[in-house]
Structures are given as structure tokens and as C-alpha cells.
Design a protein around this motif. Structure first.
Motif, PDB file in Angstrom:
ATOM      1  N   GLU A 190       0.829  -1.218   0.000  1.00 32.39           N
ATOM      2  CA  GLU A 190       0.000   0.000   0.000  1.00 32.39           C
ATOM      3  C   GLU A 190       0.859   1.263   0.000  1.00 32.39           C
ATOM      4  O   GLU A 190       0.496   2.263  -0.605  1.00 32.39           O
ATOM      5  CB  GLU A 190      -0.971   0.013   1.178  1.00 32.39           C
ATOM      6  N   LEU A 191       2.001   1.233   0.671  1.00 29.34           N
ATOM      7  CA  LEU A 191       2.898   2.387   0.641  1.00 29.34           C
ATOM      8  C   LEU A 191       3.523   2.566  -0.736  1.00 29.34           C
ATOM      9  O   LEU A 191       3.868   3.676  -1.133  1.00 29.34           O
ATOM     10  CB  LEU A 191       3.996   2.237   1.704  1.00 29.34           C
ATOM     11  N   TYR A 192       3.632   1.486  -1.474  1.00 30.40           N
ATOM     12  CA  TYR A 192       4.188   1.533  -2.826  1.00 30.40           C
ATOM     13  C   TYR A 192       3.174   2.032  -3.851  1.00 30.40           C
ATOM     14  O   TYR A 192       3.530   2.740  -4.792  1.00 30.40           O
ATOM     15  CB  TYR A 192       4.670   0.128  -3.206  1.00 30.40           C
ATOM     16  N   LYS A 193       1.919   1.677  -3.656  1.00 24.82           N
ATOM     17  CA  LYS A 193       0.873   1.984  -4.632  1.00 24.82           C
ATOM     18  C   LYS A 193       0.615   3.480  -4.765  1.00 24.82           C
ATOM     19  O   LYS A 193       0.746   4.236  -3.806  1.00 24.82           O
ATOM     20  CB  LYS A 193      -0.447   1.326  -4.222  1.00 24.82           C
ATOM     21  N   GLY A 194       0.186   3.870  -5.962  1.00 23.66           N
ATOM     22  CA  GLY A 194      -0.259   5.236  -6.199  1.00 23.66           C
ATOM     23  C   GLY A 194       0.867   6.210  -6.484  1.00 23.66           C
ATOM     24  O   GLY A 194       2.040   5.869  -6.457  1.00 23.66           O
ATOM     25  N   GLU A 195       0.470   7.413  -6.753  1.00 23.55           N
ATOM     26  CA  GLU A 195       1.414   8.473  -7.092  1.00 23.55           C
ATOM     27  C   GLU A 195       2.106   9.053  -5.859  1.00 23.55           C
ATOM     28  O   GLU A 195       3.260   9.449  -5.923  1.00 23.55           O
ATOM     29  CB  GLU A 195       0.691   9.600  -7.847  1.00 23.55           C
ATOM     30  N   LYS A 196       1.359   9.100  -4.751  1.00 25.75           N
ATOM     31  CA  LYS A 196       1.913   9.678  -3.523  1.00 25.75           C
ATOM     32  C   LYS A 196       2.955   8.756  -2.922  1.00 25.75           C
ATOM     33  O   LYS A 196       2.722   7.570  -2.759  1.00 25.75           O
ATOM     34  CB  LYS A 196       0.802   9.906  -2.495  1.00 25.75           C
ATOM     35  N   LYS A 197       4.099   9.310  -2.578  1.00 24.47           N
ATOM     36  CA  LYS A 197       5.162   8.529  -1.952  1.00 24.47           C
ATOM     37  C   LYS A 197       4.946   8.390  -0.446  1.00 24.47           C
ATOM     38  O   LYS A 197       5.475   7.490   0.171  1.00 24.47           O
ATOM     39  CB  LYS A 197       6.532   9.177  -2.205  1.00 24.47           C
ATOM     40  N   GLN A 198       4.182   9.317   0.148  1.00 25.31           N
ATOM     41  CA  GLN A 198       3.942   9.297   1.589  1.00 25.31           C
ATOM     42  C   GLN A 198       2.453   9.117   1.849  1.00 25.31           C
ATOM     43  O   GLN A 198       1.625   9.689   1.148  1.00 25.31           O
ATOM     44  CB  GLN A 198       4.426  10.597   2.234  1.00 25.31           C
ATOM     45  N   LYS A 199       2.161   8.327   2.886  1.00 25.54           N
ATOM     46  CA  LYS A 199       0.758   8.108   3.233  1.00 25.54           C
ATOM     47  C   LYS A 199       0.588   8.237   4.740  1.00 25.54           C
ATOM     48  O   LYS A 199       1.459   7.866   5.515  1.00 25.54           O
ATOM     49  CB  LYS A 199       0.312   6.728   2.763  1.00 25.54           C
ATOM     50  N   ARG A 200      -0.565   8.759   5.106  1.00 24.49           N
ATOM     51  CA  ARG A 200      -0.893   8.912   6.520  1.00 24.49           C
ATOM     52  C   ARG A 200      -1.518   7.631   7.057  1.00 24.49           C
ATOM     53  O   ARG A 200      -1.975   6.775   6.299  1.00 24.49           O
ATOM     54  CB  ARG A 200      -1.834  10.102   6.697  1.00 24.49           C
ATOM     55  N   PHE A 201      -1.556   7.512   8.371  1.00 26.69           N
ATOM     56  CA  PHE A 201      -2.084   6.335   9.049  1.00 26.69           C
ATOM     57  C   PHE A 201      -3.496   6.012   8.568  1.00 26.69           C
ATOM     58  O   PHE A 201      -3.787   4.862   8.221  1.00 26.69           O
ATOM     59  CB  PHE A 201      -2.082   6.582  10.571  1.00 26.69           C
ATOM     60  N   ASN A 202      -4.373   7.014   8.541  1.00 24.93           N
ATOM     61  CA  ASN A 202      -5.765   6.768   8.149  1.00 24.93           C
ATOM     62  C   ASN A 202      -5.902   6.355   6.685  1.00 24.93           C
ATOM     63  O   ASN A 202      -6.811   5.600   6.349  1.00 24.93           O
ATOM     64  CB  ASN A 202      -6.646   7.981   8.450  1.00 24.93           C
ATOM     65  N   GLU A 203      -5.015   6.829   5.825  1.00 22.66           N
ATOM     66  CA  GLU A 203      -5.039   6.383   4.433  1.00 22.66           C
ATOM     67  C   GLU A 203      -4.750   4.888   4.358  1.00 22.66           C
ATOM     68  O   GLU A 203      -5.421   4.149   3.631  1.00 22.66           O
ATOM     69  CB  GLU A 203      -3.989   7.131   3.603  1.00 22.66           C
TER      70      GLU A 203
END
Length: 118
Positions: A24-37
């Protein structure tokens, strides 16, 4: 066996949710994700388990936690380290093995994990 590299590695990544969190941290365009995401993407994980796994993956060098205390509430974001990014290739090889030997999934077979919506 406690000195075996495979046993040591499996002890880290073999825990429930660890591979899914890394993916999930790898997926998508955003390199950073928050806990709730992450919690929203991994709907069946409890907040406590997610918190524990994030801490373990951080301690093992797979992810990094960035804290922005200039905002209220304090904002924490997680991202893969270089080693975590490199480990994604292992996860992709697990996918290839699963597609070859266990599961037929045309959508998965024809998609890049970073762009995956499954």
C-alpha cells in the motif's frame, strides 16, 4: 536457526499485514501516506495492529515515519525507504509465482502493482 538470514527475514515480513502495508505504501502516485489512508485501504486491519506493524517495519528499516509538528493535530506520514522500495521486487515476484502456480487473475497479471486498484 536463529542466525539464518531467511528465518530472520521471515520473522519481519511474515507477520500478518506487513506485506500488505509495504504494498500500500508503494501503490499510487503519492510517496507518503498517513495512518488513516493506510487504515482505509487495509479495511480489516485493526488500528492497534496497524500501529504495531508500522513501528516494526520502521525499526527494521523498511519504512520511515516523518512527523510534522508544525500543524495541529501533528501530522505523521509513512513512506518506503530505499530498502523498502527494493523489497517491492520480492513482493512482485510473489505475485508472479501466485499467478503462475495458484491463481488466475487477468486483471492482476496485466497491471502494474503501483497502479493497482484491487
Amino acid at each position: 536457526m536463529k542466525d539464518c538470514t531467511i528465518y530472520k527475514t521471515v520473522d519481519i515480513i511474515g507477520k500478518k499485514w506487513s506485506l500488505c502495508i509495504l504494498l500500500e505504501l508503494y501503490k499510487g502516485e503519492k510517496k507518503q501516506k498517513r495512518f488513516n489512508e493506510l487504515k482505509n485501504k487495509l479495511q480489516d486491519v485493526t488500528p492497534k495492529t496497524l500501529s504495531i506493524r508500522l513501528r516494526e517495519l520502521e525499526e527494521q528499516g523498511f519504512i520511515v515515519k516523518k512527523i510534522d509538528d508544525s500543524t495541529v493535530p501533528i501530522k505523521s506520514e509513512y513512506s518506503l525507504t530505499e530498502g523498502g522500495e527494493d523489497f517491492i521486487r520480492v513482493i512482485q515476484n510473489i505475485k508472479k509465482w501466485g499467478l503462475k502456480w495458484k491463481y488466475e487473475n487477468d486483471e492482476c497479471e496485466n497491471s502494474n502493482c503501483r497502479l493497482c486498484h484491487l
